[in-house]
Design a protein around this motif. Sequence first.
Motif: not given
Length: 71
Positions: A7-29
């Motif tokens: 999140r810090a890496f993306f935020a420092a580059r103006g892309r903080g909103g690009d990180v998505l988290e989900f209440p369910v697993s996204s471990a596989t395609v």
Amino acid sequence: MSIEKVRAFFAARGRGGDVLEFPVSSATVELAAQAVGVIPARIAKTLSFKSPEGCVLIVMAGDARIDNRKF
């Protein structure tokens, strides 16, 4: 790398909103596609291989298959 560092890496580059988290697993395609509400082909998956020349990183469609022996 922790989610906070990502999140810090993306935020420092103006892309903080690009990180998505989900209440369910996204471990596989399949799980990631369900979490986002798209077909598996719309999910990008990353595969890494070690070769004598160095590392190879492949980003491909979630529904694509690869012949590991070729890499």
